[in-house]
Motif scaffolding. Structure first.
Motif, PDB file in Angstrom:
ATOM      1  N   ALA A 139       0.711  -1.187   0.164  1.00 47.44           N
ATOM      2  CA  ALA A 139       0.133   0.149   0.174  1.00 47.44           C
ATOM      3  C   ALA A 139       1.104   0.832  -0.547  1.00 47.44           C
ATOM      4  O   ALA A 139       1.352   1.179   1.190  1.00 47.44           O
ATOM      5  CB  ALA A 139      -0.306  -0.244   0.956  1.00 47.44           C
ATOM      6  N   ASP A 141      -0.012   7.923  -3.153  1.00 43.90           N
ATOM      7  CA  ASP A 141      -0.178   8.256  -5.053  1.00 43.90           C
ATOM      8  C   ASP A 141       0.617   9.784  -4.631  1.00 43.90           C
ATOM      9  O   ASP A 141       0.818  10.243  -3.953  1.00 43.90           O
ATOM     10  CB  ASP A 141      -1.670   7.657  -5.823  1.00 43.90           C
ATOM     11  CG  ASP A 141      -3.125   9.353  -4.934  1.00 43.90           C
ATOM     12  OD1 ASP A 141      -1.985  10.493  -4.029  1.00 43.90           O
ATOM     13  OD2 ASP A 141      -3.897   9.267  -5.215  1.00 43.90           O
ATOM     14  N   ARG A 154      -2.465  10.375  -1.410  1.00 40.68           N
ATOM     15  CA  ARG A 154      -3.512   9.139  -1.084  1.00 40.68           C
ATOM     16  C   ARG A 154      -2.616   8.543  -0.879  1.00 40.68           C
ATOM     17  O   ARG A 154      -1.932   7.397  -1.835  1.00 40.68           O
ATOM     18  CB  ARG A 154      -4.820   9.244  -1.215  1.00 40.68           C
ATOM     19  CG  ARG A 154      -5.330  10.859  -1.336  1.00 40.68           C
ATOM     20  CD  ARG A 154      -6.637  10.817  -2.417  1.00 40.68           C
ATOM     21  NE  ARG A 154      -6.235  10.130  -3.700  1.00 40.68           N
ATOM     22  CZ  ARG A 154      -6.423  11.523  -4.619  1.00 40.68           C
ATOM     23  NH1 ARG A 154      -7.105  12.357  -4.579  1.00 40.68           N
ATOM     24  NH2 ARG A 154      -5.946  11.348  -5.525  1.00 40.68           N
ATOM     25  N   LYS A 155      -3.305   7.099   0.294  1.00 35.50           N
ATOM     26  CA  LYS A 155      -2.882   5.611  -0.116  1.00 35.50           C
ATOM     27  C   LYS A 155      -3.895   5.084  -0.011  1.00 35.50           C
ATOM     28  O   LYS A 155      -5.253   5.050  -0.837  1.00 35.50           O
ATOM     29  CB  LYS A 155      -2.866   5.477   1.066  1.00 35.50           C
ATOM     30  CG  LYS A 155      -2.186   4.404   2.190  1.00 35.50           C
ATOM     31  CD  LYS A 155      -1.791   3.859   3.757  1.00 35.50           C
ATOM     32  CE  LYS A 155      -0.903   2.046   4.005  1.00 35.50           C
ATOM     33  NZ  LYS A 155      -0.421   2.695   5.123  1.00 35.50           N
ATOM     34  N   VAL A 156      -3.104   4.110  -1.225  1.00 32.55           N
ATOM     35  CA  VAL A 156      -3.790   3.340  -2.209  1.00 32.55           C
ATOM     36  C   VAL A 156      -3.147   1.428  -1.972  1.00 32.55           C
ATOM     37  O   VAL A 156      -1.693   1.620  -2.503  1.00 32.55           O
ATOM     38  CB  VAL A 156      -3.506   3.447  -4.238  1.00 32.55           C
ATOM     39  CG1 VAL A 156      -3.857   3.124  -5.057  1.00 32.55           C
ATOM     40  CG2 VAL A 156      -3.826   4.961  -4.418  1.00 32.55           C
ATOM     41  N   PRO A 199      -3.148  -1.569  -3.570  1.00 35.69           N
ATOM     42  CA  PRO A 199      -3.054  -2.258  -4.780  1.00 35.69           C
ATOM     43  C   PRO A 199      -3.768  -3.350  -5.244  1.00 35.69           C
ATOM     44  O   PRO A 199      -3.974  -4.022  -4.987  1.00 35.69           O
ATOM     45  CB  PRO A 199      -1.063  -2.413  -5.938  1.00 35.69           C
ATOM     46  CG  PRO A 199      -1.151  -2.536  -4.062  1.00 35.69           C
ATOM     47  CD  PRO A 199      -1.739  -1.866  -2.569  1.00 35.69           C
TER      48      PRO A 199
END
Ligand code: UTP
Length: 450
Positions: free
Chosen positions: A343, A346, A350-352, A354
């Protein structure tokens, strides 16, 4: 390290993006980010980047050549008795220490806390650490000595691990004999060698593998501690296997009699494709082949009498010569890549999470020092007695299968001294009271507790 210094180091190493959210961070986060950056070893980062570009993982080790199966001893009769006597002498003389690696993340089990705190006792729910530490206590008492227990943690679980032992009174051990040392953490990277941020002010880090034990022992002064105590021989095992016979006299003894630098317990594979590391010989060296490197032909090859040719796998139960470990700690170990879902943030911070693997973790494996060992002893053992790891939450290698194996082992140990326990009867044994059946005969603990 201040902002300007960090910025300079990062620029020199092509990692300026780590400071891209600087102005948005509060003061505490800014200073913890600077601390993280200061702790990154950019020489190691370069090695990781070279690997991502396809440099061989095993540079410098004799990986080429036709692997053959090593000689594996089975200890019986006079040989077994001699090994036990030699091991007992080492233990009684205080020359043995225990290395427990417990710095892993235990992600497959999904337990909140250090894996060693996982409740495994079939009746009491006693944690994994209990079973390990109480065996050290049993042998310390039996041989009237102090056996130091070196516990490798990671920065992520060190405080919780120390607090766990404290809460449980070091499981009866002298707290001066329980030594915690944290392994290194390495940043994760994208395929193009950029270090990953998992928050605007935080670098994604993961432990550097069980092979990180060597640099961690060195960095934390553990080798000096061992020398001061007169420890020459180290028994090594993993936190997830409560069956293991910690510092077993016969294993210590055969290692000592053989004057080995590295000894391994090996067990027969359950099936040709079972995923255990294989010890092999090639180019005059011993080596460990990971199960992923075994070809179908190697897995299925048979001897003239129909046995598997590569029959024995390694459950990571080892004995090391301390001086050998010290020499190895002065060298670079090979790196291994793991492609993982990490994780990450971006462009907007912001935490994304995958859906596909998006980054790499780097690890060192302890068995990569095997080719350097001049003398190696391989000993076969019955896996029912010593190998039932807790890896997954359910199914294979789970708490349930491990508890079954523990109960079955205790029943067999009691049966050996003519105490029959029905399979349906709940059973749990404190290893400090019974490391093996001999303790019951010697201590009469059943009578005292009757
Ligand atoms: P595993 O390979 O089973 O990894 O570790 P793990 O991290 O415990 O579990 P998963 O893969 O995330 O589910 C085998 C042994 O090596 C130790 C572990 O604590 C365990 O005793 N280990 C592993 C470390 O001490 N440090 C590491 O960086 C990795």
């Amino acid at each position: 390290m201040n902002y300007e210094e960090a910025s300079k180091v990062l620029k020199a190493n092509g990692q300026e993006h780590l400071l891209q959210f600087w102005v948005r961070l509060d003061r505490n986060t800014q200073s913890s980010l600077l601390e993280q950056i200061a702790a990154i070893d950019f020489r190691e980062v370069e090695r990781c980047q070279a690997m991502l570009k396809g440099a061989p993982a095993d540079a410098g080790s004799p990986k080429k050549g036709n692997p053959t199966a090593p000689r594996v001893s089975e200890l019986h009769g006079a040989e077994l008795r001699a090994a036990i006597a030699a091991g007992e002498a080492e233990l009684a003389a205080g020359r043995v220490g225990v290395l427990l690696v417990a710095g892993g993340q235990g992600s497959r089990l999904g337990f909140d806390g250090p894996k060693g705190a996982y409740p495994i006792g079939p009746i009491t729910g006693a944690p994994l650490f209990y079973f390990h530490a109480r065996k050290v206590l049993a042998l310390s008492r039996r041989y009237n000595t102090h056996i130091p227990l070196y516990v490798m943690t990671s920065q992520a679980n060190n405080a919780d691990t120390v607090a766990h032992f404290e809460k449980h009174g070091w499981y009866g051990l002298d707290k001066r004999d329980v030594i915690f040392f944290a392994q290194g953490m390495w940043p994760g990277m994208t395929a193009d060698g950029k270090i990953i941020l998992d928050a605007p002010g935080h670098v994604f880090m993961s432990p550097d593998g069980h092979g990180g034990m060597l640099s961690a022992l060195k960095a934390n002064g553990c080798f000096e501690d061992m020398r001061r105590r007169g420890v020459k021989t180290l028994f090594y095992f993993q936190v997830d296997n409560p069956l293991v016979n910690v510092a077993e006299p016969a294993f210590i003894g055969i290692h000592t009699l053989d004057k080995s630098e590295y000894s391994l317990k090996l067990c027969a594979k359950r099936s040709p494709r079972e995923g255990l590391g294989m010890v092999v010989r090639r180019n005059g060296h011993f080596d460990m082949i990971e199960y992923t490197e075994m070809t179908a032909e190697m897995n299925n090859r048979r001897t003239a009498d129909g046995d598997l040719y590569f029959k024995y796998g390694s459950p990571a139960i080892h004995v090391f010569d301390r001086e050998f470990l010290e020499k190895e700690a002065a060298k670079d170990m090979p790196l291994h890549l793991a492609h993982k879902k990490i994780a990450a943030i971006d462009r907007a911070g912001r935490k994304v999470a995958p859906s596909e693997p998006n980054g790499y973790k780097f690890e060192k494996f302890i068995f990569d020092i095997l080719p350097d060992a001049k003398r190696v002893t391989c000993v076969a053992f019955d896996r029912r007695d010593e190998f039932a790891p807790v890896k997954n939450a359910d199914g294979k290698d789970s708490p349930a299968s491990c508890r079954d194996a523990l109960r079955a082992k205790w029943r067999r140990q009691l049966a050996e001294i003519h105490i029959a326990v029905p399979a349906t009867m709940p059973l749990e044994i404190d290893p400090a009271a019974m490391y093996d059946g001999r303790d019951i005969l010697n201590n009469g603990f059943l009578l005292r507790n009757a």
